[in-house]
Design an enzyme around this catalytic site. Structure first.
Site, PDB file in Angstrom:
ATOM      1  CG  LEU A 152      47.130  11.163  53.071  1.00  0.00           C
ATOM      2  CD1 LEU A 152      46.081  10.234  52.570  1.00  0.00           C
ATOM      3  CD2 LEU A 152      48.517  11.241  52.819  1.00  0.00           C
ATOM      4  CG  ASP A 153      49.326  16.582  49.332  1.00  0.00           C
ATOM      5  OD1 ASP A 153      48.737  17.800  49.328  1.00  0.00           O
ATOM      6  OD2 ASP A 153      50.000  16.700  48.450  1.00  0.00           O
ATOM      7  CG  MET A 154      40.890  16.918  47.052  1.00  0.00           C
ATOM      8  SD  MET A 154      41.115  18.875  46.725  1.00  0.00           S
ATOM      9  CE  MET A 154      39.572  18.643  45.362  1.00  0.00           C
ATOM     10  CB  SER A 155      45.822  14.449  43.703  1.00  0.00           C
ATOM     11  OG  SER A 155      45.076  16.837  43.434  1.00  0.00           O
ATOM     12  CB  THR A 156      47.862  12.061  47.926  1.00  0.00           C
ATOM     13  OG1 THR A 156      48.722  13.236  47.000  1.00  0.00           O
ATOM     14  CG2 THR A 156      48.132  10.346  48.215  1.00  0.00           C
TER      15      THR A 156
END
Length: 561
Positions: A408-412
């Site tokens: 997952l993207d870091m911000s997700t």
């Protein structure tokens, strides 16, 4: 703002309650300081009412010229006497000019008609015209066609003669067998001699054909080469002239820093991965602002850049929204120019730690699913090691895994599938490759989506000038498809479900924000929208076949928003 162009140092209606920042803005990831917001608002007021230049930003539906949105920059500066004001700049050129009143000048004016660059450009254009004239001339086109025709005719005749020789050889072989029993010894001997002479005849005929065509082709090639050599000489002259111009141009771009030191573009980029400055380096708003401030002994206090106009087809750009400086062109330049300034720390390099154990949503002997927190890496990065992977290694010290099946993207935030051994990992990866794994994300979008459901199909590739951001690119992008379903709308915020068919980097974020997608960024998207406390995107549901039991597993983890 009627007096905008009277000076390059623009007055700032400062509220006494606004304190000066302790450090200068980190230009590649920031929230604009209140002073920068005031300066940007002042410049935007001017842009909305100005009559000093004509440029189609794409905001006037009646304009029919080429639409070109533009990045503008403002820098709050302080004079030696303590007076505050701001400088304004635009990226590249505006209205085909570099010298618009009220905006700081470019570091080097490539549009100056008396400058070496414009003169050199005219010489290059003259060379281009000479080359084009020669390449489109009848004599060159005819010479190419003649040479090509000679090669084709030679090949046709050669193949025809070879076929004839092959056929005649078979006939002679057949005669040697059939006539041996029919003819007397003397007559058969005469036949063999005749057949031998036929073979010699065709041997010399083939040799003569090759020699004849060799002369014809050589003559055609010579006629073409005479013209081609003139073209090649002009192209080499053009290459050398272009290389000289580029080198001289890089030398002209000499940048100051806060310590009064200067460096040209070649020196700045020589130790980067690019080595050679990319096209347009030094023409962005930020370097122009720094250069003018340092040349005029103005102290940089804060800075911000915003987009003005319609969004381009590839990038996600929103009218009046603030954006960071581009990385590939500006990061090396600004790295030099900010030397000597007290600059904010890079927040991207701040280490995110997780003191509490990770939340495990499901676990058995073969796999587990964790609820990844937002702003936490799936796997170790270049500078930040702590991640889901390292946490899982601590949790499963004796396992042959753990192996993350996806990321997952870091911000997700949300569900991440982890295999405890290689066999399970391989099985789950196959399911992802075959797209039999079903995933659902929930997000909050910063606006109202009228469509209830649909599919977004926008191919993506990395923005080479601004990693890790993504661009929509139909030529080089990888296919990216997302289905969506609107759940509810409340206070102009849309709650939506995303069902990604593919799994590209930032796919859901770009598909939400892009003008050809939903035109509405995810709440808190610091790359494609507006930064808030977090990115409101959460992987809340996953459905897959268990590698061992073969049963379908459906796991859900509700979003915290």
């Amino acid at each position: 703002m009627s007096n905008f162009g009277d000076s390059l140092f623009h007055s700032l209606p400062v509220n006494s309650s606004i304190e000066l920042p302790e450090k200068f803005t980190f230009p590649f990831y920031y929230e604009p300081h209140d002073l920068s917001v005031l300066a940007a608002s002042s410049l935007q007021d001017y842009l909305e009412s100005q009559t000093d230049f004509q440029h189609n930003f794409g905001l006037d539906p009646n304009a029919d010229s080429l639409v070109i949105g533009k990045m503008f920059g403002v820098m709050v500066v302080q004079k030696a006497n303590g007076k505050l004001g701001y400088l304004a700049a635009f990226s590249g050129k505006l209205a085909e000019r570099n010298d618009l009143k009220g905006f700081v000048p470019t570091v080097y004016d490539t549009l100056n008609p008396d400058g070496f660059y414009k003169i050199g450009e005219q010489e290059l254009n003259a060379l281009n015209r000479e080359i084009e004239d020669l390449e489109s001339s009848d004599c060159y086109i005819n010479a190419k066609e003649n040479y090509k025709s000679k090669l084709e005719d030679y090949q046709t005749e050669l193949e025809h003669l070879k076929d004839t020789i092959k056929s005649k050889k078979k006939e002679r072989k057949k005669l040697r067998v059939s006539e041996q029993v029919k003819l007397s010894a003397k007559a058969y001997e005469n036949l063999l001699e005749d057949l031998k002479n036929q073979s010699i005849f065709y041997h010399y005929r083939l040799k003569d054909l090759k020699n004849d065509w060799k002369e014809k082709i050589a003559l055609a090639e010579s006629e073409l080469a005479t013209i081609q050599s003139s073209i090649d000489e002009l192209k080499e002259k053009r290459r050398l002239q272009s290389a000289y111009l580029q080198k001289e141009l890089h030398n002209q771009y000499s940048f100051l820093n806060a310590n009064g030191e200067t460096k040209d573009l070649l020196s700045i980029f020589e130790n980067t991965t690019l080595r050679i400055p990319p096209a347009g380096a030094g023409e962005c708003a930020a370097p122009k602002l720094f250069q003018y401030a340092f040349e005029n002994e103005l102290k940089p206090i804060a800075m911000a850049e915003f987009w003005w106009g319609a969004s381009p087809n590839s990038e996600v750009r929103k009218h009046k929204q603030f954006y960071p400086s581009c990385r590939s062109k500006c990061e090396p330049i600004l790295g030099h120019m900010m030397t000597g300034l007290n600059v904010e720390d890079n927040p991207i390099l701040e280490v995110t730690t997780l003191s509490e154990p990770m939340e495990i949503v499901y676990e058995d002997d073969y796999l587990l699913l964790v609820n990844k927190p937002h702003e936490f890496l799936s796997v170790p990065g270049k500078t930040i090691i702590e991640s889901v992977q390292t946490k899982m290694k601590q949790y499963l010290p004796h396992s042959s895994g753990p192996l993350l099946v996806h990321r997952l993207d870091m911000s997700t935030s949300g569900l991440l599938l982890v295999a405890k051994n290689e066999k399970t990992h391989k099985n789950l990866q196959k399911q992802f490759i075959k797209r039999t794994v079903k995933k659902r994300y929930v997000a909050l979008l910063d606006g109202i989506i009228e469509e209830r459901e649909g599919e977004i199909d926008l191919p993506l590739r990395v923005d080479l000038d601004n990693r890790p951001q993504q661009l929509v690119c139909y030529e080089h992008g990888k296919p990216a498809k997302t289905k969506f379903e609107v759940i509810s709308v409340e206070n102009k915020i849309t709650r939506i479900h995303f069902y990604p068919i593919t799994g590209r980097t930032h796919q859901l974020r770009v598909h939400a924000a892009h003008q050809s997608g939903l035109k509405t960024p995810i709440v808190g998207d610091d790359l494609y929208g507006t930064k808030e406390d977090r990115l409101h995107l959460h992987a809340e549901y996953i459905d897959f076949e268990h590698p061992i039991t073969k049963e379908r597993l459906e796991i859900e983890c509700k979003a915290p928003f």
